[in-house]
Write a protein that holds these residues in place. Structure first.
Motif, PDB file in Angstrom:
ATOM      1  N   SER A   1       0.813  -1.221   0.000  1.00 44.28           N
ATOM      2  CA  SER A   1       0.000   0.000   0.000  1.00 44.28           C
ATOM      3  C   SER A   1       0.845   1.270   0.000  1.00 44.28           C
ATOM      4  CB  SER A   1      -0.920   0.019   1.227  1.00 44.28           C
ATOM      5  OG  SER A   1      -0.155   0.105   2.423  1.00 44.28           O
ATOM      6  N   VAL A   2       2.132   1.127   0.280  1.00 42.21           N
ATOM      7  CA  VAL A   2       3.015   2.290   0.435  1.00 42.21           C
ATOM      8  C   VAL A   2       3.808   2.495  -0.849  1.00 42.21           C
ATOM      9  CG1 VAL A   2       4.905   3.264   1.785  1.00 42.21           C
ATOM     10  CG2 VAL A   2       3.182   1.825   2.903  1.00 42.21           C
ATOM     11  N   ARG A   3       4.072   3.734  -1.188  1.00 41.65           N
ATOM     12  CA  ARG A   3       4.907   4.049  -2.341  1.00 41.65           C
ATOM     13  C   ARG A   3       5.744   5.283  -2.034  1.00 41.65           C
ATOM     14  NH1 ARG A   3       1.778   7.142  -6.975  1.00 41.65           N
ATOM     15  NH2 ARG A   3       3.410   6.108  -8.154  1.00 41.65           N
ATOM     16  N   GLY A   4       6.709   5.574  -2.911  1.00 43.73           N
ATOM     17  CA  GLY A   4       7.483   6.794  -2.737  1.00 43.73           C
ATOM     18  C   GLY A   4       8.988   6.586  -2.795  1.00 43.73           C
ATOM     19  N   PHE A   5       9.706   7.715  -2.703  1.00 45.52           N
ATOM     20  CA  PHE A   5      11.167   7.760  -2.804  1.00 45.52           C
ATOM     21  C   PHE A   5      11.745   8.323  -1.520  1.00 45.52           C
ATOM     22  CE2 PHE A   5      14.908  10.448  -3.839  1.00 45.52           C
ATOM     23  CZ  PHE A   5      15.783   9.440  -4.232  1.00 45.52           C
ATOM     24  N   GLU A   6      12.855   7.721  -1.063  1.00 47.19           N
ATOM     25  CA  GLU A   6      13.542   8.216   0.125  1.00 47.19           C
ATOM     26  C   GLU A   6      15.034   7.922   0.015  1.00 47.19           C
ATOM     27  OE1 GLU A   6      11.869   6.184   3.492  1.00 47.19           O
ATOM     28  OE2 GLU A   6      11.861   4.264   2.448  1.00 47.19           O
ATOM     29  N   THR A   7      15.815   8.676   0.757  1.00 42.37           N
ATOM     30  CA  THR A   7      17.264   8.450   0.800  1.00 42.37           C
ATOM     31  C   THR A   7      17.727   8.415   2.250  1.00 42.37           C
ATOM     32  OG1 THR A   7      17.701  10.841   0.632  1.00 42.37           O
ATOM     33  CG2 THR A   7      17.684   9.554  -1.422  1.00 42.37           C
ATOM     34  N   PHE A   8      18.871   7.756   2.469  1.00 44.09           N
ATOM     35  CA  PHE A   8      19.414   7.608   3.821  1.00 44.09           C
ATOM     36  C   PHE A   8      20.907   7.938   3.836  1.00 44.09           C
ATOM     37  CE2 PHE A   8      15.739   4.850   3.716  1.00 44.09           C
ATOM     38  CZ  PHE A   8      15.154   5.000   4.969  1.00 44.09           C
TER      39      PHE A   8
ATOM     40  N   GLU B   1      13.179  14.178 -11.091  1.00 40.09           N
ATOM     41  CA  GLU B   1      13.154  13.401 -12.330  1.00 40.09           C
ATOM     42  C   GLU B   1      12.028  12.377 -12.293  1.00 40.09           C
ATOM     43  OE1 GLU B   1      13.858  12.605 -16.057  1.00 40.09           O
ATOM     44  OE2 GLU B   1      15.014  14.118 -14.970  1.00 40.09           O
ATOM     45  N   MET B   2      11.832  11.749 -11.149  1.00 41.13           N
ATOM     46  CA  MET B   2      10.718  10.807 -11.014  1.00 41.13           C
ATOM     47  C   MET B   2       9.383  11.490 -11.236  1.00 41.13           C
ATOM     48  SD  MET B   2      11.787   8.439  -7.749  1.00 41.13           S
ATOM     49  CE  MET B   2      13.087   7.193  -7.858  1.00 41.13           C
ATOM     50  N   HIS B   3       9.269  12.741 -10.762  1.00 38.86           N
ATOM     51  CA  HIS B   3       8.008  13.466 -10.881  1.00 38.86           C
ATOM     52  C   HIS B   3       7.679  13.818 -12.329  1.00 38.86           C
ATOM     53  CE1 HIS B   3       7.705  14.860  -6.404  1.00 38.86           C
ATOM     54  NE2 HIS B   3       7.212  13.648  -6.610  1.00 38.86           N
ATOM     55  N   THR B   4       8.653  13.786 -13.229  1.00 46.16           N
ATOM     56  CA  THR B   4       8.345  14.022 -14.641  1.00 46.16           C
ATOM     57  C   THR B   4       7.569  12.850 -15.226  1.00 46.16           C
ATOM     58  OG1 THR B   4      10.422  13.064 -15.471  1.00 46.16           O
ATOM     59  CG2 THR B   4      10.434  15.412 -14.910  1.00 46.16           C
ATOM     60  N   PHE B   5       7.624  11.685 -14.567  1.00 43.88           N
ATOM     61  CA  PHE B   5       6.862  10.522 -14.994  1.00 43.88           C
ATOM     62  C   PHE B   5       5.552  10.394 -14.229  1.00 43.88           C
ATOM     63  CE2 PHE B   5      11.044   9.621 -16.508  1.00 43.88           C
ATOM     64  CZ  PHE B   5      10.884   8.805 -17.616  1.00 43.88           C
ATOM     65  N   ASP B   6       5.575  10.761 -12.928  1.00 42.57           N
ATOM     66  CA  ASP B   6       4.374  10.642 -12.090  1.00 42.57           C
ATOM     67  C   ASP B   6       4.501  11.650 -10.955  1.00 42.57           C
ATOM     68  OD1 ASP B   6       2.321  10.014 -10.378  1.00 42.57           O
ATOM     69  OD2 ASP B   6       2.675   7.856 -10.376  1.00 42.57           O
ATOM     70  N   SER B   7       3.782  12.741 -11.078  1.00 42.40           N
ATOM     71  CA  SER B   7       3.898  13.823 -10.088  1.00 42.40           C
ATOM     72  C   SER B   7       3.339  13.447  -8.728  1.00 42.40           C
ATOM     73  CB  SER B   7       3.186  15.078 -10.603  1.00 42.40           C
ATOM     74  OG  SER B   7       1.808  14.808 -10.827  1.00 42.40           O
ATOM     75  N   SER B   8       2.638  12.310  -8.639  1.00 43.24           N
ATOM     76  CA  SER B   8       2.039  11.915  -7.363  1.00 43.24           C
ATOM     77  C   SER B   8       2.970  11.057  -6.507  1.00 43.24           C
ATOM     78  CB  SER B   8       0.734  11.152  -7.610  1.00 43.24           C
ATOM     79  OG  SER B   8       0.985   9.892  -8.228  1.00 43.24           O
ATOM     80  N   ILE B   9       4.172  10.769  -6.982  1.00 41.14           N
ATOM     81  CA  ILE B   9       5.112   9.966  -6.184  1.00 41.14           C
ATOM     82  C   ILE B   9       5.422  10.697  -4.879  1.00 41.14           C
ATOM     83  CG2 ILE B   9       7.476   9.073  -6.061  1.00 41.14           C
ATOM     84  CD1 ILE B   9       7.352   8.658  -9.095  1.00 41.14           C
ATOM     85  N   PRO B  10       5.166  10.083  -3.733  1.00 37.72           N
ATOM     86  CA  PRO B  10       5.414  10.754  -2.459  1.00 37.72           C
ATOM     87  C   PRO B  10       6.908  10.928  -2.178  1.00 37.72           C
ATOM     88  CG  PRO B  10       3.860   8.937  -2.199  1.00 37.72           C
ATOM     89  CD  PRO B  10       4.491   8.780  -3.554  1.00 37.72           C
ATOM     90  N   ASP B  11       7.229  12.055  -1.557  1.00 34.21           N
ATOM     91  CA  ASP B  11       8.581  12.290  -1.051  1.00 34.21           C
ATOM     92  C   ASP B  11       8.616  11.808   0.394  1.00 34.21           C
ATOM     93  OD1 ASP B  11      11.026  13.145  -0.199  1.00 34.21           O
ATOM     94  OD2 ASP B  11      10.667  15.286  -0.575  1.00 34.21           O
ATOM     95  N   ARG B  12       9.294  10.680   0.631  1.00 35.25           N
ATOM     96  CA  ARG B  12       9.372  10.106   1.974  1.00 35.25           C
ATOM     97  C   ARG B  12      10.521  10.684   2.790  1.00 35.25           C
ATOM     98  NH1 ARG B  12       6.593   5.688   3.220  1.00 35.25           N
ATOM     99  NH2 ARG B  12       8.323   4.767   4.396  1.00 35.25           N
ATOM    100  N   GLY B  13      11.264  11.610   2.187  1.00 35.17           N
ATOM    101  CA  GLY B  13      12.188  12.402   2.969  1.00 35.17           C
ATOM    102  C   GLY B  13      13.647  11.989   2.929  1.00 35.17           C
ATOM    103  N   GLU B  14      14.476  12.929   3.382  1.00 29.55           N
ATOM    104  CA  GLU B  14      15.916  12.719   3.538  1.00 29.55           C
ATOM    105  C   GLU B  14      16.135  12.207   4.962  1.00 29.55           C
ATOM    106  OE1 GLU B  14      18.125  16.192   2.320  1.00 29.55           O
ATOM    107  OE2 GLU B  14      16.649  16.653   0.756  1.00 29.55           O
ATOM    108  N   GLN B  15      16.465  10.946   5.098  1.00 26.22           N
ATOM    109  CA  GLN B  15      16.467  10.295   6.395  1.00 26.22           C
ATOM    110  C   GLN B  15      17.872   9.819   6.797  1.00 26.22           C
ATOM    111  OE1 GLN B  15      13.095   7.748   7.263  1.00 26.22           O
ATOM    112  NE2 GLN B  15      12.252   8.097   5.217  1.00 26.22           N
ATOM    113  N   THR B  16      17.961   9.329   8.019  1.00 25.43           N
ATOM    114  CA  THR B  16      19.202   8.733   8.525  1.00 25.43           C
ATOM    115  C   THR B  16      18.924   7.310   8.992  1.00 25.43           C
ATOM    116  OG1 THR B  16      18.861   9.551  10.774  1.00 25.43           O
ATOM    117  CG2 THR B  16      20.101  10.973   9.264  1.00 25.43           C
TER     118      THR B  16
END
Length: 384
Positions: free
Chosen positions: A108-115, A138-153
């Motif tokens: 059920s979860v989607r999106g992009f994140e970095t660590f 760049e991902m948003h040029t394909f699908d603007s609804s992709i959630p930003d899950r944040g810059e994490q540690t």
């Protein structure tokens, strides 16, 4: 950190290779591999997707920037331990470490994140602040609804044990149908790989290669050979053990492009035993003198080497169980032409267990990673 050092009598200081040549070292780490599939979902394996992104990232950097070396923790579907990955990067003296992954949870979860590591080192934080927004944009040029899950540690091994700026990217959720559809799109994968490369280039302040794109007269400059390949950095001299630079990297890339593997060190711009072994194999198969030394005769053979077979329907993306169409039929025909029988179903345009078995048999004979999945490495080998 152990690095090669150079000395001359008139120099009263030891210098690292980077100090002498100004070369940056980029370590690309496609996660998982071999028996470790990583995340799975929607018929996809994380290990395959991230290897594709990593390979395309490396090629993009080679074709568009200068002043750097690249190294991959794996170039095919093999097991590499976390410790081996970080040890290799540390011993090589990498300047940045990019670990590429895809995520999974419950569908059920989607999106992009970095660590980056929980200690939040300055270099890694700066790298994350450049890479995260560029890849997401760049991902948003394909699908603007992709959630930003944040810059994490996180306290991940590859972030904790590396002695350079290190980041881990989680490129969508493989078990989410919307994200999985994007991860099966070759254009999306190529764009994500390019975004990884562009962000690293910006962070390291790499110099773009002048490809002469503004000069219309250059369009046909490299059409002398039927396969359109010409060495740009080689000056005609013999390349010997220990040589390094763009001309060696170009030689390595040519060998890999026509199916000769460099599984241990990859395209690192250093002419060592592994590259010499690939040269010897090529020389033997090309019917020229076999000495492992790439001189004029070997370079001429590499320039004029023409693949005798071309896939017309296959775009190079990974073919998976259940796929069907003209590209699968073309693959099956190639396998049959090479003597790998499809006795039960024949050339039916459907990638099932019988075709996967023929692919595994071919991979075994070709000496490449055996997984029954015809990806870019298998495609190159099938052309040989």
């Amino acid at each position: 950190m152990s690095r090669p050092r150079f000395f001359a009598p008139f120099i009263y200081k030891y210098y690292t290779r980077k100090e002498l040549f100004g070369l940056q070292k980029i370590y690309i780490d496609p996660g998982h591999g071999g028996s470790d599939t990583g995340a799975t979902g929607n018929g996809l394996n994380e290990k395959d997707i991230v290897l594709d992104i990593g390979h395309q990232m490396s090629v993009y950097l080679r074709e568009n920037y200068e002043g750097m070396y690249r190294r991959m923790s794996r170039t095919d579907d093999t097991d590499v331990s976390l410790q081996d990955r970080t040890d290799d990067a540390n011993n090589w003296g990498a300047d940045v470490f990019i670990s590429i992954h895809a995520n999974a949870l419950d569908g059920s979860v989607r999106g992009f994140e970095t660590f980056i590591h929980t200690s939040n080192p300055t270099g890694a934080s700066d790298l994350q602040s450049v890479m995260h927004p560029q890849i997401l944009d760049e991902m948003h040029t394909f699908d603007s609804s992709i959630p930003d899950r944040g810059e994490q540690t996180a306290n991940f091994h590859v972030l904790r044990e590396t002695r350079m700026s290190a980041i881990l990217t989680e490129n969508l959720f493989i078990d989410n149908t919307g994200d999985a559809a994007l991860l099966q799109d070759p254009d999306f994968i190529a764009a994500v790989a390019a975004a990884h490369a562009e962000a690293v280039a910006e962070f390291l302040n790499l110099t773009p290669i002048d490809n002469g794109d503004d000069d219309d007269d250059n369009d046909d400059d490299n059409d002398d050979n039927e396969d359109g390949f010409t060495f740009q950095h080689w000056d005609g001299s013999i390349i010997r053990h220990g040589d390094l630079g763009d001309h060696v990297e170009e030689l390595q890339q040519r060998l890999v492009d026509i199916g000769y593997r460099l599984p241990q060190f990859g395209i690192d711009g250093i002419f060592g035993a592994e590259t010499a072994g690939a040269v010897r194999t090529f020389q033997r198969e090309a019917g020229i003198g076999v000495d492992g030394i790439p001189g004029p005769e070997t370079h001429e053979a590499l320039e004029t080497h023409i693949d005798t077979f071309t896939f017309h329907q296959w775009d190079g993306s990974i073919i998976r169980h259940g796929d069907q169409g003209a590209h699968v039929e073309e693959l099956q025909q190639r396998l049959v032409d090479l003597g790998y029988g499809l006795s039960q179903f024949g050339i039916d345009g459907i990638f099932g267990a019988e075709t996967a078995g023929a692919v595994r048999a071919f991979q075994q004979d070709a000496g490449i990673g055996v997984d029954g999945i015809p990806g870019p490495e298998t495609q190159r080998a099938l052309r040989r």
